[in-house]
Design an enzyme around this catalytic site. Structure first.
Site, mmCIF file in Angstrom:
data_model
loop_
_atom_site.group_PDB
_atom_site.id
_atom_site.type_symbol
_atom_site.label_atom_id
_atom_site.label_comp_id
_atom_site.label_asym_id
_atom_site.label_seq_id
_atom_site.Cartn_x
_atom_site.Cartn_y
_atom_site.Cartn_z
ATOM 1 N N GLU A 1 -23.527 -22.406 39.992
ATOM 2 C CA GLU A 1 -24.034 -21.845 41.520
ATOM 3 C C GLU A 1 -24.181 -20.525 41.293
ATOM 4 O O GLU A 1 -23.992 -19.732 42.572
ATOM 5 C CB GLU A 1 -23.188 -22.486 42.522
ATOM 6 C CG GLU A 1 -23.330 -23.774 42.572
ATOM 7 C CD GLU A 1 -22.504 -24.314 43.916
ATOM 8 O OE1 GLU A 1 -22.995 -23.977 44.993
ATOM 9 O OE2 GLU A 1 -21.925 -25.435 44.039
ATOM 10 N N SER B 1 -21.743 -14.735 37.924
ATOM 11 C CA SER B 1 -21.168 -13.440 38.503
ATOM 12 C C SER B 1 -22.192 -12.463 38.392
ATOM 13 O O SER B 1 -22.435 -11.576 39.184
ATOM 14 C CB SER B 1 -19.717 -13.033 37.943
ATOM 15 O OG SER B 1 -18.893 -14.087 38.124
ATOM 16 N N ARG C 1 13.982 -17.095 39.904
ATOM 17 C CA ARG C 1 14.626 -17.075 38.366
ATOM 18 C C ARG C 1 15.418 -15.778 38.494
ATOM 19 O O ARG C 1 14.765 -14.572 39.040
ATOM 20 C CB ARG C 1 13.395 -16.903 37.601
ATOM 21 C CG ARG C 1 13.693 -16.896 36.004
ATOM 22 C CD ARG C 1 12.259 -17.214 35.224
ATOM 23 N NE ARG C 1 12.557 -16.860 33.993
ATOM 24 C CZ ARG C 1 12.998 -17.623 33.170
ATOM 25 N NH1 ARG C 1 13.396 -18.999 33.689
ATOM 26 N NH2 ARG C 1 13.254 -17.509 31.764
ATOM 27 N N GLY D 1 -31.008 -22.398 33.191
ATOM 28 C CA GLY D 1 -29.822 -22.467 34.074
ATOM 29 C C GLY D 1 -30.000 -21.547 35.223
ATOM 30 O O GLY D 1 -30.282 -21.665 36.230
ATOM 31 N N SER D 2 -29.680 -20.408 34.608
ATOM 32 C CA SER D 2 -29.806 -19.075 35.595
ATOM 33 C C SER D 2 -31.206 -18.934 36.034
ATOM 34 O O SER D 2 -31.791 -18.318 37.043
ATOM 35 C CB SER D 2 -29.240 -17.797 35.082
ATOM 36 O OG SER D 2 -27.968 -17.821 34.474
ATOM 37 N N ALA E 1 -29.338 -32.073 40.837
ATOM 38 C CA ALA E 1 -29.670 -31.941 39.367
ATOM 39 C C ALA E 1 -30.701 -30.673 39.149
ATOM 40 O O ALA E 1 -32.081 -31.094 39.507
ATOM 41 C CB ALA E 1 -30.296 -33.306 39.085
ATOM 42 N N LEU E 2 -30.344 -29.646 39.365
ATOM 43 C CA LEU E 2 -31.266 -28.505 38.976
ATOM 44 C C LEU E 2 -31.392 -28.070 37.578
ATOM 45 O O LEU E 2 -32.418 -27.955 37.132
ATOM 46 C CB LEU E 2 -30.589 -27.350 39.946
ATOM 47 C CG LEU E 2 -31.569 -26.249 40.218
ATOM 48 C CD1 LEU E 2 -32.941 -26.290 40.717
ATOM 49 C CD2 LEU E 2 -30.941 -25.076 40.842
HETATM 50 C C1 LIG Z 1 -18.717 -27.103 35.111
HETATM 51 C C2 LIG Z 1 -19.917 -26.771 35.554
HETATM 52 C C3 LIG Z 1 -20.615 -27.600 36.406
HETATM 53 C C4 LIG Z 1 -21.815 -27.723 36.873
HETATM 54 N N1 LIG Z 1 -22.771 -28.479 37.822
HETATM 55 C C5 LIG Z 1 -23.881 -28.453 37.937
HETATM 56 C C6 LIG Z 1 -24.528 -29.367 39.055
HETATM 57 O O1 LIG Z 1 -23.950 -30.054 39.537
HETATM 58 N N2 LIG Z 1 -25.923 -29.225 38.872
HETATM 59 C C7 LIG Z 1 -26.776 -28.405 38.267
HETATM 60 O O2 LIG Z 1 -28.030 -28.333 38.581
HETATM 61 N N3 LIG Z 1 -26.070 -27.399 37.378
HETATM 62 C C8 LIG Z 1 -24.728 -27.370 37.140
HETATM 63 N N4 LIG Z 1 -24.151 -26.585 36.289
HETATM 64 C C9 LIG Z 1 -25.048 -25.687 35.682
HETATM 65 C C10 LIG Z 1 -24.757 -24.120 36.183
HETATM 66 O O3 LIG Z 1 -25.504 -23.788 37.314
HETATM 67 C C11 LIG Z 1 -25.253 -23.201 34.964
HETATM 68 O O4 LIG Z 1 -24.403 -23.352 33.865
HETATM 69 C C12 LIG Z 1 -25.629 -21.718 35.380
HETATM 70 O O5 LIG Z 1 -26.345 -21.606 36.172
HETATM 71 C C13 LIG Z 1 -25.735 -20.826 34.143
HETATM 72 O O6 LIG Z 1 -26.665 -21.394 33.159
HETATM 73 P P1 LIG Z 1 -26.738 -21.531 31.793
HETATM 74 O O7 LIG Z 1 -25.652 -22.371 31.370
HETATM 75 O O8 LIG Z 1 -28.152 -22.075 31.410
HETATM 76 O O9 LIG Z 1 -26.612 -20.153 31.134
HETATM 77 P P2 LIG Z 1 -27.412 -19.250 31.203
HETATM 78 O O10 LIG Z 1 -28.590 -18.985 32.318
HETATM 79 O O11 LIG Z 1 -28.205 -19.006 29.666
HETATM 80 O O12 LIG Z 1 -26.686 -17.712 31.447
HETATM 81 C C14 LIG Z 1 -25.690 -17.317 30.496
HETATM 82 C C15 LIG Z 1 -24.963 -15.877 30.967
HETATM 83 O O13 LIG Z 1 -26.005 -15.004 30.998
HETATM 84 C C16 LIG Z 1 -25.769 -14.163 31.931
HETATM 85 N N5 LIG Z 1 -27.055 -13.803 32.924
HETATM 86 C C17 LIG Z 1 -27.819 -14.894 33.260
HETATM 87 N N6 LIG Z 1 -28.748 -14.415 34.126
HETATM 88 C C18 LIG Z 1 -28.357 -12.904 34.164
HETATM 89 C C19 LIG Z 1 -29.086 -11.907 34.825
HETATM 90 N N7 LIG Z 1 -30.101 -12.067 35.636
HETATM 91 N N8 LIG Z 1 -28.795 -10.907 34.885
HETATM 92 C C20 LIG Z 1 -27.526 -10.331 34.012
HETATM 93 N N9 LIG Z 1 -26.850 -11.435 33.376
HETATM 94 C C21 LIG Z 1 -27.178 -12.668 33.325
HETATM 95 C C22 LIG Z 1 -24.352 -14.610 32.614
HETATM 96 O O14 LIG Z 1 -23.364 -14.128 32.185
HETATM 97 C C23 LIG Z 1 -24.479 -16.148 32.512
HETATM 98 O O15 LIG Z 1 -23.329 -16.624 32.592
HETATM 99 C C24 LIG Z 1 -22.857 -26.837 36.143
HETATM 100 C C25 LIG Z 1 -22.170 -25.858 35.192
HETATM 101 C C26 LIG Z 1 -20.763 -26.114 34.705
HETATM 102 C C27 LIG Z 1 -20.359 -25.259 33.937
#
Ligand SMILES: Cc1cc2nc3c(=O)[nH]c(=O)nc-3n(C[C@H](O)[C@H](O)[C@H](O)COP(=O)(O)OP(=O)(O)OC[C@H]3O[C@@H](n4cnc5c(N)ncnc54)[C@H](O)[C@@H]3O)c2cc1C
Length: 385
Positions: A364, A367, A268, A133-134, A126-127
């Protein structure tokens, strides 16, 4: 039968080749399971995988601690993903959810590993939070030290296994320093008072996923994993082990898409000849096979490098995850194309792969974030040279 030639590569030892063969046989007999009730399916998969010994590599054996073998994790994920995405998910989460304990836990915390390795307890990592997120260092959740306890308050979201886990490894701000240096990791049993599932989240490839609420959740100081203030380093060390395995899961999906496409093109007839005789179809198949092999090389390079004792494989793991997940998306898209209408029919294998692959390019480390990581590493290596 999928291509097995990669198993002859020098990255592997005979124990990996043996594992791949035995697991293939097990998967053919036991997978896929019914997915009608996702929680029940996940619990069943964890039980089955634990009963038959496949979960042992997900965490260190407290009785005989050895480093996690990343090649074993990758081969297992690749094989399970090729047969059943949910089986891969069940396996992967037992590793991600316990990674902090395997790497930094004390003897009492490691007691949980006996259960998770046997499929008798389910773990979660749970992070992520609604605002971070990122941007992990932007975390809001607090853990305040009060006497012999820590009190956790805040929210976690996107937590895989949320709602079915027996315990969560939770990252929270303890405030030793601003930003990333003020975070810590805690082991929180799911039945701790104040911890609730605020919302179950539905996604395009269903698996147990939840937003969790921590309302004055009191845990003893002994729940702290590693040292206070080390949470960010712990989270990054866990991801350093498991990030290449996300690439391995993507590789499993891509191999399945390629296999299905070869079957389709060979079986096919189009315009009076086998579909596989059409050169543009051959072009698709060639591109898919190339993507699969290139991804496998990057993944097993990263896994081998880690297994050979590298302290960190930040660059190798980022390259493996980025390339394998992005190219798997392209491989699966070609598979959908080659299957015509069947490719978008609900319930068809390539339709489910199309949904399964997407989230792997987000979690995790998205991209885009992997590109930032790779560029930083490459540029800093140039500065040092
Ligand atoms: C199916 C699923 C399972 C998950 N399971 C877990 C889990 O078990 N535990 C947990 O802790 N989390 C989990 N997550 C959370 C996941 O790690 C986050 O969704 C991810 O880190 C992206 O964070 P966010 O959704 O807040 O998007 P944001 O941080 O808002 O990012 C959105 C987009 O912005 C862009 N972006 C972000 N940073 C940068 C950068 N530095 N430079 C350029 N572009 C950037 C990328 O395109 C990114 O996709 C899960 C997510 C999903 C969808």
């Amino acid at each position: 039968m999928p291509d097995r030639s990669f198993l002859a590569w020098p990255f592997f030892e005979d124990r990996h080749r043996d594992l791949a063969e035995r697991l293939e046989t097990w998967c053919a007999k036991n997978l896929p399971v019914a997915h009608d009730d996702i929680d029940a399916a996940c619990r069943e998969l964890v039980t089955m995988l634990g009963r038959d010994g496949w979960l042992k590599p997900t965490a260190v054996d407290p009785a005989n601690p050895q480093p996690l073998d990343v090649r074993t994790l990758c081969i297992t994920r690749e094989t399970l993903a090729r047969h059943d995405g949910l089986a891969d998910f069940a396996f992967a989460m037992q590793g991600l959810g316990t990674g902090a304990i395997s790497l930094f836990g004390d003897a009492a915390q490691k007691k949980w590993l006996e259960k998770t390795r046997a499929g008798k307890a389910i773990s979660a990592f749970a992070l992520s939070e609604p605002r971070s997120g990122s941007d992990v260092a932007n975390m809001d959740m607090e853990a305040r030290r009060i006497g012999d306890n820590y009190v956790l308050a805040g929210e976690k979201t996107w937590i895989s296994n949320g709602g079915i886990a027996d315990f969560y490894v939770v990252f929270a701000r303890t405030g030793e320093a601003p930003g990333a240096k003020g975070l810590s990791a805690f082991l929180v049993p799911a039945d701790t008072p104040g911890l609730t599932v605020a919302e179950r989240l539905e996604v395009i490839a269903p698996h147990p996923l939840a937003r969790l609420k921590f309302d004055h959740v009191e845990v003893p100081a002994a729940a702290l994993i590693g040292k206070a203030g080390d949470g960010f380093r712990i989270a990054m060390s866990v991801l350093d082990v498991f990030r290449s395995t996300v690439g391995a899961a993507a590789l499993g999906f891509a191999r399945r898409a390629l296999d299905e496409s070869i079957k389709r093109a060979s079986g096919r007839e189009l315009f009076g000849a086998p579909m596989a005789d059409l050169q543009m179809v051959q072009g698709h198949i060639a591109d898919m096979a190339l993507d699969v092999d290139a991804a496998a090389l990057l993944i097993y390079r990263a896994a081998w490098t880690k297994d050979m004792g590298a302290a960190r494989v930040t660059r190798e793991a980022a390259m493996a995850k980025l390339y394998a997940t992005d190219r798997a998306q392209a491989v699966i898209d070609r598979a959908v194309q080659l299957h015509g209408g069947d490719g978008v029919r609900r319930g068809h294998i390539v339709e489910s792969l199309y949904r399964e692959i997407r989230a792997l390019r987000i979690y995790e480390g998205a991209s885009d974030v992997q590109k930032v990581v790779i560029a930083r590493q490459v540029l800093s290596e140039f500065k040092q040279s």
